[in-house]
Design an enzyme around this catalytic site. Structure first.
Site: not given
Ligand code: NDP
Length: 452
Positions: A96, A117, A120, A132, A171-172, A215, A246, A384
């Protein structure tokens, strides 16, 4: 100078071996080192956990699937991207973990994410192994049809390796409800079956209430637990959130529910600083901007007349609590020093490994409450897991039921961190607590299952 304990040398030797076997994978080394730093002393005190090459086996993924993804853009031009699925460890349940679509994706990043993961998922108490995957495809600027064709091409390759009892992706970064829906549609077309083979699905076809929010909400629930532990709360606290995807959006929403004041958010183009705080009206604008219009954060500053700083992160803005919710290594030692200087009280990771090792060391030296992502962002994978349960039962639980379970899981994760992380002075080392708490269950399962 105090003599380093004997396991320090063992850890360095272990890391040299890991680097030799996995050249050019810095993010993977970082994640392994962060865990093993706590596990080496633990196995020193509990040698049965070092039996049967457990640590070597834990750092070697069960398998990595690499494939070509060929797709066609709106002009009829062909493109080839690379796709991966890292199936890291299925000792405690089917694999997962999310799929990430971002140009920076490579094997090192997916291995670090799959490794994290595993522990976690163990902390959640649910039956889920670690995995992943993703692609170096860049969704930015692509039309909806291009996204659809890419997702279909990606799933045509991945479908051979997943299943509701084998591996259940989610997703991620760059993979939200739209992408999950396209991939699920393609899986169904290929398999001629309807099953809970992905999570984060649309509510109309098997998704769970509160998954989208889980999250971000979970990170705030964890922060509440941390403050309760020291006799405080988060009401009225000034918060800075990085990202606006997200995780960040629903972290902000839950902070608003808790009457905290959120003064910053960001994306990869820069940071907005809103000293008056994000109100409900402003939040709705930001949510629509990011979820529906897929716009840039600068528009928030233009709409509400506050400051936008291009190419900047938000860590120089004074706050009580920082929630890094964007990406790995987005907060370094200098950022941590600035936050501490400005009086930060807690740092709660919504993203995976957003604080680099210097930043973590700085927070710990200064006794700042610091929650590592493997504990504080586990809410997403937890819901999830609850989505999988609902799919198996062919039932949908109410929002209240899912949210109550999510709160309960975050509470239990916090308890595990306390069980393994309390220092002699009574403070909590959440990194050690989460590492040992996550490790024990996976190691117990591996030892019981023999040499497989
Ligand atoms: P999204 O794609 O929805 O959002 C990512 C955000 O981070 C956007 O605002 C994006 O900006 C910004 N971002 C991405 N890469 C960079 C970078 N290199 N430098 C600066 N800003 C950046 O992703 P999520 O919100 O789903 O995921 C965010 C984090 O949380 C990740 O580390 C993910 O692994 C982790 N996570 C997510 C989970 C989930 O349920 N979605 C669960 C647990 C952890 P822009 O749009 O401009 O790229």
């Amino acid at each position: 100078m105090p003599k380093k304990p004997s396991h320090h040398g063992d850890l360095e030797k272990f890391m040299r071996g890991l680097k030799r076997r996995n050249p050019g994978q810095p993010e993977f080394y970082q994640a392994v080192h962060e865990l093993m730093h706590d596990i080496f002393p633990f196995t020193h005190d509990h040698p049965s956990y070092a039996a049967d090459a457990i640590l070597e086996r834990l750092t070697e993924p069960d398998r990595i699937i690499i494939f070509r993804v060929t797709w066609e853009d709106d002009q009829g031009k062909a493109h080839a991207n690379r796709g991966w699925r890292v199936q890291f460890n299925n000792s405690i349940g089917p694999y997962k973990g999310g799929l990430r679509f971002h140009p920076s994706v490579n094997q090192s990043i997916l291995k670090f994410l799959g490794f994290e993961q595993t522990f976690k998922n163990s902390l959640t108490g649910l039956p889920m192994g670690g995995a992943k995957g993703g692609s170096n495809f860049d969704p930015k600027g692509k039309s909806d049809r291009e996204i659809m064709r890419f997702c279909q091409a990606f799933m045509s390759q991945l479908a051979h390796y997943i299943g509701e009892d084998t591996d259940v992706p989610a997703g991620d970064i760059g993979v939200g409800s739209r992408e999950i829906s396209y991939m699920f549609g393609q899986w169904k077309r290929l398999e001629n079956r309807f099953a809970g083979v992905m999570t984060g699905k649309n509510l109309a076809f098997g998704g769970s209430l509160v998954r989208k929010e889980a999250t971000g909400y979970g990170a705030v629930y964890f922060a509440e637990e941390m403050f309760t532990q020291i006799g405080g709360d988060i009401e009225g606290k000034t918060c800075v959130v990085s990202g606006s995807g997200n995780v960040a959006l629903y972290c902000i929403e839950k902070l608003l529910h808790n009457q905290a004041k959120v003064v910053a958010a960001s994306d990869s183009s820069g940071t907005v600083h809103d000293p008056d705080g994000i109100t409900w009206e402003k939040f709705e604008f930001l949510q629509d901007l990011k979820e529906n219009r897929r716009g840039r954060i600068r528009e928030y500053a233009e709409k509400f007349g506050c400051q936008f700083v291009a190419d900047a992160n938000p860590w120089s803005i004074p706050c009580d609590i920082a929630f890094p919710c964007a990406t790995q290594n987005e907060l370094n030692g200098a950022d941590a020093a600035q936050l501490v200087k400005n009086g930060v009280k807690a740092v709660v990771e919504g993203a995976n490994m957003p604080c680099d090792p210097d930043a973590i060391a700085h927070f710990q030296e200064n006794k700042i409450l610091y929650a590592p992502g493997k504990a504080s962002n586990a809410g997403g994978v937890s819901v999830s897991g609850l989505e999988q349960s609902q799919n198996s039962l062919r039932l949908s639980w109410s929002r209240e039921e899912v949210d109550t379970r999510l709160r309960g899981i975050m509470h239990d994760i916090h308890k595990k961190c306390i069980a393994h992380g309390v220092e002699p002075d009574g403070s909590v080392n959440y990194v050690r607590g989460a590492n040992i708490g996550g490790f024990i269950r996976v190691a117990d399962a591996m030892l019981a299952q023999g040499l497989v």
